[in-house]
Every structure is written in C-alpha cells, then in structure tokens.
Scaffold this motif. Structure first.
Motif, PDB file in Angstrom:
ATOM      1  N   HIS A  33       0.822  -1.205   0.000  1.00  0.00           N
ATOM      2  CA  HIS A  33       0.000   0.000   0.000  1.00  0.00           C
ATOM      3  C   HIS A  33       0.858   1.258   0.000  1.00  0.00           C
ATOM      4  CE1 HIS A  33      -2.885  -2.994   1.737  1.00  0.00           C
ATOM      5  NE2 HIS A  33      -3.481  -2.589   0.648  1.00  0.00           N
ATOM      6  N   GLU A  34       0.298   2.324  -0.493  1.00  0.00           N
ATOM      7  CA  GLU A  34       1.025   3.585  -0.606  1.00  0.00           C
ATOM      8  C   GLU A  34       0.500   4.665   0.340  1.00  0.00           C
ATOM      9  OE1 GLU A  34       3.768   4.492  -2.325  1.00  0.00           O
ATOM     10  OE2 GLU A  34       4.010   2.394  -2.858  1.00  0.00           O
ATOM     11  N   ASP A  35      -0.201   4.274   1.405  1.00  0.00           N
ATOM     12  CA  ASP A  35      -0.656   5.297   2.348  1.00  0.00           C
ATOM     13  C   ASP A  35       0.538   5.797   3.162  1.00  0.00           C
ATOM     14  OD1 ASP A  35      -0.627   3.759   5.074  1.00  0.00           O
ATOM     15  OD2 ASP A  35      -1.656   2.420   3.663  1.00  0.00           O
ATOM     16  N   ALA A  36       0.328   6.848   3.933  1.00  0.00           N
ATOM     17  CA  ALA A  36       1.424   7.509   4.650  1.00  0.00           C
ATOM     18  C   ALA A  36       2.185   6.561   5.573  1.00  0.00           C
ATOM     19  CB  ALA A  36       0.874   8.692   5.446  1.00  0.00           C
ATOM     20  N   THR A  37       1.501   5.652   6.205  1.00  0.00           N
ATOM     21  CA  THR A  37       2.156   4.727   7.132  1.00  0.00           C
ATOM     22  C   THR A  37       2.807   3.567   6.393  1.00  0.00           C
ATOM     23  OG1 THR A  37       0.568   5.264   8.862  1.00  0.00           O
ATOM     24  CG2 THR A  37       1.813   3.233   9.137  1.00  0.00           C
ATOM     25  N   SER A  38       2.044   2.912   5.533  1.00  0.00           N
ATOM     26  CA  SER A  38       2.506   1.672   4.903  1.00  0.00           C
ATOM     27  C   SER A  38       3.637   1.864   3.911  1.00  0.00           C
ATOM     28  CB  SER A  38       1.338   0.977   4.195  1.00  0.00           C
ATOM     29  OG  SER A  38       0.326   0.681   5.108  1.00  0.00           O
ATOM     30  N   ARG A  39       3.730   3.014   3.279  1.00  0.00           N
ATOM     31  CA  ARG A  39       4.782   3.191   2.278  1.00  0.00           C
ATOM     32  C   ARG A  39       6.175   3.117   2.911  1.00  0.00           C
ATOM     33  NH1 ARG A  39       3.692   8.886  -0.148  1.00  0.00           N
ATOM     34  NH2 ARG A  39       1.753   8.486   0.844  1.00  0.00           N
ATOM     35  N   MET A  40       6.252   3.262   4.215  1.00  0.00           N
ATOM     36  CA  MET A  40       7.538   3.199   4.900  1.00  0.00           C
ATOM     37  C   MET A  40       7.892   1.781   5.363  1.00  0.00           C
ATOM     38  SD  MET A  40       8.268   6.290   4.488  1.00  0.00           S
ATOM     39  CE  MET A  40       9.739   6.534   5.433  1.00  0.00           C
ATOM     40  N   PHE A  41       6.996   0.820   5.156  1.00  0.00           N
ATOM     41  CA  PHE A  41       7.239  -0.546   5.610  1.00  0.00           C
ATOM     42  C   PHE A  41       8.369  -1.187   4.811  1.00  0.00           C
ATOM     43  CE2 PHE A  41       2.923  -1.970   7.558  1.00  0.00           C
ATOM     44  CZ  PHE A  41       2.898  -0.858   8.348  1.00  0.00           C
ATOM     45  N   THR A  42       9.242  -1.857   5.516  1.00  0.00           N
ATOM     46  CA  THR A  42      10.241  -2.716   4.893  1.00  0.00           C
ATOM     47  C   THR A  42      10.271  -4.006   5.701  1.00  0.00           C
ATOM     48  OG1 THR A  42      12.032  -1.815   6.257  1.00  0.00           O
ATOM     49  CG2 THR A  42      11.683  -0.795   4.094  1.00  0.00           C
ATOM     50  N   TYR A  43      10.665  -5.064   5.066  1.00  0.00           N
ATOM     51  CA  TYR A  43      10.730  -6.363   5.729  1.00  0.00           C
ATOM     52  C   TYR A  43      12.122  -6.935   5.570  1.00  0.00           C
ATOM     53  CZ  TYR A  43       5.648  -6.134   5.742  1.00  0.00           C
ATOM     54  OH  TYR A  43       4.349  -5.746   5.940  1.00  0.00           O
ATOM     55  N   THR A  44      12.624  -7.529   6.639  1.00  0.00           N
ATOM     56  CA  THR A  44      13.888  -8.253   6.531  1.00  0.00           C
ATOM     57  C   THR A  44      13.604  -9.578   5.828  1.00  0.00           C
ATOM     58  OG1 THR A  44      13.607  -9.449   8.617  1.00  0.00           O
ATOM     59  CG2 THR A  44      14.698  -7.269   8.724  1.00  0.00           C
ATOM     60  N   ARG A  45      14.644 -10.237   5.406  1.00  0.00           N
ATOM     61  CA  ARG A  45      14.468 -11.557   4.793  1.00  0.00           C
ATOM     62  C   ARG A  45      13.805 -12.513   5.770  1.00  0.00           C
ATOM     63  NH1 ARG A  45      16.698 -14.487   0.431  1.00  0.00           N
ATOM     64  NH2 ARG A  45      16.473 -16.709   0.784  1.00  0.00           N
ATOM     65  N   ALA A  46      14.224 -12.482   7.033  1.00  0.00           N
ATOM     66  CA  ALA A  46      13.645 -13.369   8.048  1.00  0.00           C
ATOM     67  C   ALA A  46      12.156 -13.093   8.227  1.00  0.00           C
ATOM     68  CB  ALA A  46      14.381 -13.212   9.376  1.00  0.00           C
ATOM     69  N   GLU A  47      11.766 -11.826   8.238  1.00  0.00           N
ATOM     70  CA  GLU A  47      10.346 -11.480   8.372  1.00  0.00           C
ATOM     71  C   GLU A  47       9.543 -11.968   7.168  1.00  0.00           C
ATOM     72  OE1 GLU A  47      10.620  -7.435  11.076  1.00  0.00           O
ATOM     73  OE2 GLU A  47      10.940  -7.291   8.914  1.00  0.00           O
ATOM     74  N   ALA A  48      10.110 -11.808   5.976  1.00  0.00           N
ATOM     75  CA  ALA A  48       9.429 -12.282   4.769  1.00  0.00           C
ATOM     76  C   ALA A  48       9.270 -13.800   4.800  1.00  0.00           C
ATOM     77  CB  ALA A  48      10.203 -11.857   3.527  1.00  0.00           C
ATOM     78  N   GLU A  49      10.295 -14.495   5.254  1.00  0.00           N
ATOM     79  CA  GLU A  49      10.215 -15.956   5.364  1.00  0.00           C
ATOM     80  C   GLU A  49       9.136 -16.384   6.356  1.00  0.00           C
ATOM     81  OE1 GLU A  49      14.221 -17.090   6.306  1.00  0.00           O
ATOM     82  OE2 GLU A  49      14.868 -16.949   4.218  1.00  0.00           O
TER      83      GLU A  49
END
Length: 62
Positions: A33-49
């Motif tokens: 999503h591109e809303d103000a909060t979500s656009r800043m989300f990043t995930y580590t490889r471990a989180e994605a797994e």
C-alpha cells in the motif's frame, strides 16, 4: 486492542483462525500500500520468510 462484540476468550475455534489469518494478511499487506504509514514498511528476509511460512501453514487448513 481489538474492537469486538466479545472477548477473545469467548471466540470459537474457527473465529480464532479467522483472527490469525486476518492479522497475517494485515501484516503482509502493508508493503503493498502507498498510504502515509505503509509506504515506509520494509521487511527483513527473516520477516518475509515468516510471512510466507505462516501463509503456507494457514493454507493447509483450507
């Protein structure tokens, strides 16, 4: 805190799985999503797994 008509302790088994699936979808969907909060989300490889593994585990219930 979850806004609900009843406490978690009163949820039936199926309702608990729906809650788990909803939380997983909410967590995984933030990166798309591109809303103000979500656009800043990043995930580590471990989180994605973890998200992938949790999704696969829930799909086994279907």
């Amino acid at each position: 805190m979850r806004a609900s008509r009843k406490d978690h302790e009163q949820d039936a088994n199926e309702e608990r799985w729906v809650t788990v699936g909803g939380a997983l979808g909410w967590q995984a969907g933030g990166a798309l999503h591109e809303d103000a909060t979500s656009r800043m989300f990043t995930y580590t490889r471990a989180e994605a797994e973890i998200v992938i593994a949790a999704t696969a585990a829930l799909l086994r219930l279907v």
